[in-house]
Design an enzyme around this catalytic site. Sequence first.
Site, PDB file in Angstrom:
ATOM      1  N   LEU A   9       0.774  -1.065  -0.037  1.00  0.00           N
ATOM      2  CA  LEU A   9       0.058  -0.038  -0.040  1.00  0.00           C
ATOM      3  C   LEU A   9       0.919   1.165  -0.121  1.00  0.00           C
ATOM      4  O   LEU A   9       0.573   2.307  -0.494  1.00  0.00           O
ATOM      5  CB  LEU A   9      -0.668   0.126   1.270  1.00  0.00           C
ATOM      6  CG  LEU A   9      -1.968  -0.895   1.387  1.00  0.00           C
ATOM      7  CD1 LEU A   9      -2.402  -1.120   2.754  1.00  0.00           C
ATOM      8  CD2 LEU A   9      -3.128  -0.743   0.292  1.00  0.00           C
ATOM      9  N   GLY A  10       2.041   1.298   0.430  1.00  0.00           N
ATOM     10  CA  GLY A  10       2.880   2.181   0.645  1.00  0.00           C
ATOM     11  C   GLY A  10       4.010   2.161   1.580  1.00  0.00           C
ATOM     12  O   GLY A  10       4.460   0.955   2.222  1.00  0.00           O
ATOM     13  N   GLY A  52       6.854   4.070   4.059  1.00  0.00           N
ATOM     14  CA  GLY A  52       7.067   5.012   5.028  1.00  0.00           C
ATOM     15  C   GLY A  52       8.493   4.970   5.486  1.00  0.00           C
ATOM     16  O   GLY A  52       9.221   4.109   5.333  1.00  0.00           O
ATOM     17  N   GLY A  53       8.849   5.773   6.618  1.00  0.00           N
ATOM     18  CA  GLY A  53      10.047   5.873   7.175  1.00  0.00           C
ATOM     19  C   GLY A  53      10.266   4.622   8.074  1.00  0.00           C
ATOM     20  O   GLY A  53      11.408   4.146   8.163  1.00  0.00           O
ATOM     21  N   PHE A  54       9.311   3.685   8.392  1.00  0.00           N
ATOM     22  CA  PHE A  54       9.748   2.642   9.129  1.00  0.00           C
ATOM     23  C   PHE A  54       9.422   1.532   8.456  1.00  0.00           C
ATOM     24  O   PHE A  54       9.799   0.595   8.968  1.00  0.00           O
ATOM     25  CB  PHE A  54       8.624   2.580  10.371  1.00  0.00           C
ATOM     26  CG  PHE A  54       8.884   3.665  11.399  1.00  0.00           C
ATOM     27  CD1 PHE A  54       7.786   4.725  11.268  1.00  0.00           C
ATOM     28  CD2 PHE A  54       9.845   3.729  12.324  1.00  0.00           C
ATOM     29  CE1 PHE A  54       8.152   5.843  12.144  1.00  0.00           C
ATOM     30  CE2 PHE A  54       9.874   4.853  13.355  1.00  0.00           C
ATOM     31  CZ  PHE A  54       8.911   5.967  13.118  1.00  0.00           C
ATOM     32  N   LYS A  79       2.047  -2.948   8.741  1.00  0.00           N
ATOM     33  CA  LYS A  79       3.220  -2.262   8.432  1.00  0.00           C
ATOM     34  C   LYS A  79       4.429  -3.169   9.017  1.00  0.00           C
ATOM     35  O   LYS A  79       4.404  -3.496  10.259  1.00  0.00           O
ATOM     36  CB  LYS A  79       3.022  -1.072   9.273  1.00  0.00           C
ATOM     37  CG  LYS A  79       4.245  -0.314   9.211  1.00  0.00           C
ATOM     38  CD  LYS A  79       4.036   1.241   9.034  1.00  0.00           C
ATOM     39  CE  LYS A  79       4.261   1.954  10.390  1.00  0.00           C
ATOM     40  NZ  LYS A  79       3.781   3.433  10.362  1.00  0.00           N
ATOM     41  N   ASP A 100       3.836  14.724  13.174  1.00  0.00           N
ATOM     42  CA  ASP A 100       4.038  14.737  11.839  1.00  0.00           C
ATOM     43  C   ASP A 100       2.501  14.619  10.822  1.00  0.00           C
ATOM     44  O   ASP A 100       2.589  13.778  10.125  1.00  0.00           O
ATOM     45  CB  ASP A 100       4.892  13.308  11.514  1.00  0.00           C
ATOM     46  CG  ASP A 100       5.237  13.306  10.060  1.00  0.00           C
ATOM     47  OD1 ASP A 100       5.432  11.916   9.714  1.00  0.00           O
ATOM     48  OD2 ASP A 100       5.560  14.039   9.415  1.00  0.00           O
TER      49      ASP A 100
END
Length: 960
Positions: free
Chosen positions: A620-621, A623-625, A642, A743
């Site tokens: 889905l995407g 990120g930073g993590f 995630k 954020d």
Amino acid sequence: MIQYSGSAMEGHHVKLLLAFLSLGSVVVFSATDPNDLDILNQFRKGLENPELLEWPENGDDPCGNPRWNHVFCSGNRVNQIQVQNLGLKGPLPQNFNKLSMLTNLGLQRNQFSGPLPSFSGLSSLRWAYLDFNNFSSIPADFFVGLDALEVLALDGNNLNFTTGWMFPHELANSAQILNITCVRCNLVGPLPDFLGSLSSLSVLLLSGNSLSGEIPASFNGTVLKMLWLNDQIGGGMTGPIDVLTTMESLTELWLHGNQFTGTIPDSIGKLTSLKNLNLNTNKLVGLIPDSLANMELDNLDLSNNHLMGPIPKFKATNVTYNSNSFCQSTPGLLCSPEVMALIDFLGGLDYPSRLVSQWSGNDFCQGPWFGLSCIDGKVSIINLPKLNLNGTLSPSVAKLDSLRQIRLQDNDLGGPVPENWTSLRSLTLLDLSGNNIAPPLPSFASSVKVVTEGNALLSGNSSATTPSTGNRPSSGGSGSPPTGSHSSTNGTSVQPNNQAKGSKRSSLVPIVAPVASVAVAAALLIIPLSIYCCKKSRNTLQAPSSLVIHPRDPSDSDNMVKIAVANNTNGSNSTVTGSRSGSIISSGMGESHVIEAGNLVISVQVLQNATKNFASENELGRGGFGVVYKGELDDGTKLAVKRMEAGVISNKALDEFQAEIAVLSKVRHRHLVSLLGYSIEGNERILVYEYMPQGALSKHLFHWKTFKLEPLSWKRRLNIALDVARGMEYLHSLAHQSFIHRDLKSSNILLGDDFRAKVSDFGLVKLAPDGEKSVVTRLAGTFGYLAPEYAVTGKITTKADVFSFGVVLMELLTGMMALDEDRPEETQYLAAWFWHIKSDEKKLMAAIDPSLDIKEETFGSIYTIAELAGHCTGREPSQRPDMGHAVNVLAPLVEKWKPLDDDTEEYSGIDYSLPLTQMVKGWQEAEGKDSSYMDLQDSKGSIPARPTGFADSFTSADGR
Ligand SMILES: *[C@@H]1O[C@H](CO)[C@@H](O)[C@H](O)[C@H]1NC(C)=O
Ligand SMILES: *[C@@H]1O[C@H](CO)[C@@H](O)[C@H](O)[C@H]1NC(C)=O
Ligand SMILES: *[C@@H]1O[C@H](CO)[C@@H](O)[C@H](O)[C@H]1NC(C)=O
Ligand SMILES: *[C@@H]1O[C@H](CO)[C@@H](O)[C@H](O)[C@H]1NC(C)=O
């Protein structure tokens, strides 16, 4: 203390001095120079609050007896004005530079505003303290002829706000300058070369501007003592830091919050005066040199880089180094020889950024060591085709004698193949095709297939030392494709080499295939996502290690506390490795909520099934993590999963976890995305959230065409704004304690099928201190949304979130991204530009998202939102409203549309559509609680930050 000195008058000033003295002897009895008097009077007249000066009404002799307050003279000429910190408001007269004898000007810490006048020709001026005012611009000729200038302080003035500015070359003539401080004064662009040629410059403080580019070579050997280039907005400065190691007078060097690259040079040890070195949040790579470890610094911060290898034992008093790619978490422990060999290999390739963040820890067979495969705990394959790798091949690879395949095809590698690679006993394949390898090619045993097609320098040499059997691991069976066309789909079609050692060989296949296919899939994914990810990675600062504490939706039937550890630190497996989920948390945690969290553990197996083994099509995407995947359980429940990168938990993260867990676990709200569970197994760190089918708000605002979506209607945008405001209001003031998200941005706002919004990504959440106090944190967040005071000082209050919320409102209005470097310069920063246009009705209307079909009845709400956006992004935190105010402004606008969208929003007896005070009342009634909150309704609409007992009431309402 007032600084006064006549000693600057030397050389060509001597004549002037003589003239001056002779004049002075006459003037003892005469009045102040009428010209100087005139300018002081203009100065006074321009002020809104001249009375603070306490200058005599109708006085005409400032240099006389008694002298006017704050004014100092030499003879009948004014040579100092010292009005610092008086609270003066208003502009300076534009002919200010007619005070031609001025030597010392102290205007700092007032509210002077308007354009700075030119200081051109103030050739005696030595000290110019203009810092911490509201001057709006600085003229281009300001620095002309400031021959005596020693100190220039402009900090905290938002000069030339829309375009930014840079020191003009004339400043180079101020040859005696010692201090230049311009922290947060809106400088833009690269540092000019002449700054490095100012031979007396000893203090250069330029934090919190928008500097870019490299440190100029002219800084080589300067006598600077203090250099602050930290926290540049918009990406920051780039390039290597080597030149700084020639500045041997340095005592304080702050480079944090930039994008400096390369290694920390060994020559850093030459900076023997250095006491404070901050390199936090850059892109530094490689090993920490011993010379740095041996420096007796007071403070050393190396966090958030891509440093590798062992953590040395530092001599510095206070050292921070989390979030790097170290192999161990304990200082002094060495890496395994294999890891050191692999780091050397990366060093030869100039530490490719793709790999340095992933090759961390001491166990290359576990976790995300992209491009490596293992058999029996030993490296068997290096598989790094088509990654634009450059540099040369390291002889250290010869130490990895378990290597069977080295696949580096279609990169840009140069230099020869190290002779000692021929000693790799298990090697069967060396694919270097499509590079720029230089001869001589060492002779490998006949059991090694060496592929070297497409290396111009080697052409003419035999391209393979083994007969080509057509089974070269390339797709399509197309013999020998020319340079570069070599398809990397080979990963999925690797054939066992039919001429080599059968049994072991065939066991390779199942291992190679998945690894290579992940590599390929990842490579392919980069392309469609590049707009998104790359921008993001460029603009996002990452928290070093965080607790991710996830709020829960009160509608969720499970009333256990939802908590998980998120972590992107590296290294430490000492305390944690091997522990099983749940028990990790309870270890050292005592009783508290933690044990309860155990029932949220979901096995990795289940998540592998739910995501088809983290299949790329479910991504889905990013990120930073880590990467977020879509998942589905057997019972049809959809999940967002995630998966952290390189997760091993450090002691520090566990400490933070313990400290904050009790309060953070109280955060749960309908407009905050909720956590469903987590996994901690081996190196896996996975969080599972409710799935938000419509994805991020940013997708619908900025990429709707790409994704073939309907643009969001104005009504939906208003609803989203209100939902976010409510979620944030809760976070700030209604939870058990006050939390700061840090954020908030449109890519962290997720939409459900009804287009109602929830705030997500609590990875950076901080506990706010009591009252209005700010807390200093490591800078985190996303450029374009960062409140100025936070970007510069790292001091954060809930008002930094309010600022970000204001930027989101601007995005909702304009359909423009908060920061887009592809836009013309003046519009790159949405917040800056929007401020410029918002009060001009025509310009505002022209800026409204063209995909919105604006009708007359929406004009009103558009203006209201524009105004609220401006209010929320006020320069000073104190000028911004709290989120409660935003809710109050937005709720009636949404109410207007209510008939079209009539869901009642009932959750566990709580109607979230009601204003807060009524909600509270509702709970009290529902719970039969006493009336200790009734006063809230009368408290001028503002909710005390932490009403005592409030959380208890909330918890019980929620806990049912
Ligand atoms: C700052 O802006 C003013 C106009 O607003 C312009 O005249 C001036 O040249 C700018 N200053 C610098 C140093 O670029
Ligand atoms: C120069 O800057 C340093 C560092 O901020 C400061 O300590 C010093 O007082 C400044 N010198 C003058 C004359 O302002
Ligand atoms: C600095 O200047 C010296 C002398 O000119 C030169 O040898 C050295 O390479 C320079 N160092 C850097 C890092 O540019
Ligand atoms: C130690 O360094 C950290 C990170 O730079 C800093 O936040 C902290 O204030 C320092 N502690 C002391 C005692 O100087």
